[in-house]
Design a protein around this motif. Structure first.
Motif, PDB file in Angstrom:
ATOM      1  N   SER A 179       6.952  -2.325 -11.431  1.00 49.04           N
ATOM      2  CA  SER A 179       6.062  -3.605 -10.941  1.00 49.04           C
ATOM      3  C   SER A 179       4.728  -3.212  -9.548  1.00 49.04           C
ATOM      4  CB  SER A 179       7.497  -4.301 -10.760  1.00 49.04           C
ATOM      5  OG  SER A 179       7.060  -5.504  -9.780  1.00 49.04           O
ATOM      6  N   ARG A 180       3.905  -4.152  -9.142  1.00 47.39           N
ATOM      7  CA  ARG A 180       3.209  -3.792  -8.082  1.00 47.39           C
ATOM      8  C   ARG A 180       3.209  -2.365  -7.648  1.00 47.39           C
ATOM      9  NH1 ARG A 180       0.239  -8.511  -7.628  1.00 47.39           N
ATOM     10  NH2 ARG A 180       1.446 -10.570  -7.019  1.00 47.39           N
ATOM     11  N   ASP A 191      12.261   5.488  -6.701  1.00 47.73           N
ATOM     12  CA  ASP A 191      11.536   5.681  -6.248  1.00 47.73           C
ATOM     13  C   ASP A 191      11.446   6.420  -5.402  1.00 47.73           C
ATOM     14  OD1 ASP A 191       9.696   4.213  -3.586  1.00 47.73           O
ATOM     15  OD2 ASP A 191       9.734   2.754  -4.910  1.00 47.73           O
ATOM     16  N   GLN A 192      10.913   6.742  -3.977  1.00 52.63           N
ATOM     17  CA  GLN A 192      10.491   7.771  -3.048  1.00 52.63           C
ATOM     18  C   GLN A 192      12.610   8.062  -2.533  1.00 52.63           C
ATOM     19  OE1 GLN A 192       6.626   8.767  -1.488  1.00 52.63           O
ATOM     20  NE2 GLN A 192       7.020   6.010  -0.951  1.00 52.63           N
ATOM     21  N   ASP A 199      -1.899   0.248  -7.243  1.00 56.39           N
ATOM     22  CA  ASP A 199      -2.165   1.197  -5.574  1.00 56.39           C
ATOM     23  C   ASP A 199      -3.207   2.089  -6.170  1.00 56.39           C
ATOM     24  OD1 ASP A 199      -0.403  -0.623  -4.311  1.00 56.39           O
ATOM     25  OD2 ASP A 199       1.516   0.650  -4.240  1.00 56.39           O
ATOM     26  N   SER A 223       7.812  -9.497  -3.571  1.00 57.68           N
ATOM     27  CA  SER A 223       8.768 -10.049  -4.584  1.00 57.68           C
ATOM     28  C   SER A 223       9.882 -10.597  -4.968  1.00 57.68           C
ATOM     29  CB  SER A 223       9.734  -8.900  -4.326  1.00 57.68           C
ATOM     30  OG  SER A 223       8.927  -7.042  -4.219  1.00 57.68           O
ATOM     31  N   GLY A 261      11.092  -0.010  -4.689  1.00 54.12           N
ATOM     32  CA  GLY A 261      11.199  -0.045  -4.095  1.00 54.12           C
ATOM     33  C   GLY A 261      12.422  -0.984  -3.266  1.00 54.12           C
ATOM     34  N   GLY A 302       9.006   3.394  -9.112  1.00 57.75           N
ATOM     35  CA  GLY A 302       8.624   2.914  -7.776  1.00 57.75           C
ATOM     36  C   GLY A 302       9.135   1.064  -7.684  1.00 57.75           C
ATOM     37  N   ASP A 311       9.705  11.551  -7.731  1.00 59.50           N
ATOM     38  CA  ASP A 311       8.318  11.687  -7.743  1.00 59.50           C
ATOM     39  C   ASP A 311       7.851  10.724  -8.983  1.00 59.50           C
ATOM     40  OD1 ASP A 311       5.430  12.255  -7.578  1.00 59.50           O
ATOM     41  OD2 ASP A 311       5.572  13.676  -7.511  1.00 59.50           O
ATOM     42  N   PHE A 312       6.969   9.986  -8.887  1.00 56.14           N
ATOM     43  CA  PHE A 312       5.994   9.145 -10.567  1.00 56.14           C
ATOM     44  C   PHE A 312       5.724   9.894 -11.219  1.00 56.14           C
ATOM     45  CE2 PHE A 312       5.438   4.591  -7.919  1.00 56.14           C
ATOM     46  CZ  PHE A 312       3.861   5.787  -7.701  1.00 56.14           C
TER      47      PHE A 312
HETATM   48  C1  LIG Z   1       3.708  -1.870  -3.936  1.00 59.74           C
HETATM   49  S1  LIG Z   1       5.272  -1.407  -4.248  1.00 59.74           S
HETATM   50  C2  LIG Z   1       5.925  -1.660  -4.628  1.00 59.74           C
HETATM   51  C3  LIG Z   1       7.630  -2.353  -5.013  1.00 59.74           C
HETATM   52  C4  LIG Z   1       8.503  -2.805  -5.845  1.00 59.74           C
HETATM   53  N1  LIG Z   1       8.281  -2.184  -7.804  1.00 59.74           N
HETATM   54  C5  LIG Z   1       7.579  -3.714  -6.232  1.00 59.74           C
HETATM   55  O1  LIG Z   1       7.195  -4.773  -7.252  1.00 59.74           O
HETATM   56  O2  LIG Z   1       7.177  -5.263  -4.736  1.00 59.74           O
HETATM   57  C6  LIG Z   1       5.166   0.524  -4.377  1.00 59.74           C
HETATM   58  C7  LIG Z   1       6.190   1.533  -4.936  1.00 59.74           C
HETATM   59  O3  LIG Z   1       6.343   2.916  -5.144  1.00 59.74           O
HETATM   60  C8  LIG Z   1       6.692   3.771  -4.246  1.00 59.74           C
HETATM   61  N2  LIG Z   1       5.825   5.066  -4.582  1.00 59.74           N
HETATM   62  C9  LIG Z   1       4.938   5.524  -4.416  1.00 59.74           C
HETATM   63  N3  LIG Z   1       4.702   6.498  -4.831  1.00 59.74           N
HETATM   64  C10 LIG Z   1       5.401   6.752  -5.160  1.00 59.74           C
HETATM   65  C11 LIG Z   1       6.027   8.389  -6.018  1.00 59.74           C
HETATM   66  N4  LIG Z   1       5.180   9.560  -5.865  1.00 59.74           N
HETATM   67  N5  LIG Z   1       7.076   8.105  -6.934  1.00 59.74           N
HETATM   68  C12 LIG Z   1       7.834   7.367  -6.708  1.00 59.74           C
HETATM   69  N6  LIG Z   1       7.781   6.644  -6.402  1.00 59.74           N
HETATM   70  C13 LIG Z   1       6.800   6.166  -5.448  1.00 59.74           C
HETATM   71  C14 LIG Z   1       6.411   3.422  -2.942  1.00 59.74           C
HETATM   72  O4  LIG Z   1       7.294   4.183  -2.701  1.00 59.74           O
HETATM   73  C15 LIG Z   1       7.416   1.505  -2.737  1.00 59.74           C
HETATM   74  O5  LIG Z   1       7.946   1.219  -3.350  1.00 59.74           O
END
Ligand SMILES: C[S@@+](CC[C@H](N)C(=O)[O-])C[C@H]1O[C@@H](n2cnc3c(N)ncnc32)[C@H](O)[C@@H]1O
Length: 324
Positions: A229-230, A198-199, A234, A152, A177, A175, A214-215
């Motif tokens: 971002s990223r 984020d969560q 997933d 990051s 992080g 999300g 929850d997104f």
């Molecule tokens: C791969 S990380 C990316 C983090 C950051 N955006 C970055 O670019 O490094 C994915 C993020 O999605 C979040 N996430 C996963 N499921 C989620 C949900 N249902 N609601 C909100 N956030 C979620 C995770 O907690 C994590 O922080």
């Protein structure tokens, strides 16, 4: 044979060794010891707590890969490549090495079965999902987070350098992080309202203004800019579209969505790092990297249109989208 196609293939086949050589080097703290100057294998063994004979053979393996330099007197030094393994340097790759060796390595054994029959290699090998596996051991979670934090940090500076965020007065990082990218954005626009979304467990201790949720359900509404971002990589296409629709529902007609992701090249050789990232997703998760055309199609299905594709030079692009 050296330099021949067969020699190249033999080296590729021995790739399993290279991941572990790098891991041993990092786990023992060899790069930091060598940052103080060249050392013999015996000196290093005393310093890092290792058996001299095997350590010497590992150091020679790393010298063969030009991670270390084997000096005429037999001592070892860091090469420019090896210097990226030191701790405490910006953009260090040590977290990435540890994550590959300790978290991803075994799962790759399940790739053949997954390509034949489907399924996720990680789940088949470990009997649980990647994130369940991380959650079961704090040191694993810490190793993964350290790897993500290094990545990051590398990406965040490149994103704000490549894409002008100064027109925005409010930004939600969906999300987001640990908030590395949002912090870099806030440095550019200190007066803006920023929200890390984020969560709940992830944002609980954040120093940034944060909202847990929850997104797939809802994200804070009405901001000038939304960042993903990223996140999309997933998820499979159905889930990625759901995340995009939630963002679209929160956006004003003039809001902007910035999708920060690796973008798969038309031909693999044009961006091997993006192709390898896609393979990590195949081995570990249900996600995938995508081409710009695939992102455009996902955005389109969520009522958004791709308006710009800005490469950052750090392995990710900023895909700008607006309500269609
Ligand atoms: C791969 S990380 C990316 C983090 C950051 N955006 C970055 O670019 O490094 C994915 C993020 O999605 C979040 N996430 C996963 N499921 C989620 C949900 N249902 N609601 C909100 N956030 C979620 C995770 O907690 C994590 O922080």
């Amino acid at each position: 044979m050296p330099g021949s196609a067969a020699a190249r293939l033999a080296r590729l086949a021995d790739g399993y060794l290279v991941t572990q050589l790098l891991h041993v080097c990092v786990a023992l703290g060899v790069p930091d010891a060598l940052a103080a100057g060249p050392r013999s294998a015996d000196e290093l063994a005393g310093e890092v707590g290792a058996v001299p004979g095997p350590l010497h053979r590992v150091l020679r393996g790393l010298a063969a890969e030009e991670v270390l330099d084997e000096l005429p007197d037999g001592r070892f030094a860091l090469t420019e490549t090896g210097a990226w393994l030191r701790s405490g340097t910006p953009d260090s790759l040590r977290g990435a090495v540890t994550a590959r060796a300790e978290l991803y390595y075994e799962a790759a054994v399940g790739l053949l079965a997954a390509v034949r029959d489907g399924g996720t290699p990680f789940d088949a090998v470990h009997g649980r999902s990647f994130f369940e596996h991380l959650a079961a051991a704090p040191e694993r979670l810490a190793a993964f987070r350290a790897s993500m934090a290094d990545r990051s940090a590398r990406e965040a500076g490149a994103v704000v350098a490549a894409y002008d965020v100064t027109p925005f007065a409010s930004v939600v990082d969906v999300g987001g992080g640990s908030g590395t990218l949002l912090r870099a954005i806030r440095e550019r626009i200190p007066a803006a309202d920023v929200v890390l979304f984020d969560q709940p467990g992830v944002v609980a201790d954040s120093d940034l203004p944060a909202v847990g949720g929850d997104f797939f359900t809802a994200v804070p509404g009405g901001a000038d800019a939304y960042v993903l971002s990223r996140v999309l990589h997933d998820w499979d296409d159905d889930d990625a579209r759901r995340v995009l629709r939630t963002c679209r529902a929160a956006m004003r007609p003039d809001s902007v969505l910035l999708v920060v992701e690796a973008v798969l090249p038309g031909r693999a050789v044009d961006d091997p790092a993006a192709v390898r990232m896609d393979l990590h997703m195949l081995v570990l998760l249900h996600g995938r990297e995508r081409t710009a055309a695939e992102y455009a199609a996902l955005l389109d299905a969520a009522g958004l249109r791709l308006t710009r594709d800005v490469p950052t030079g750090a392995g990710v692009h900023v895909l700008e989208a607006r309500p269609a």
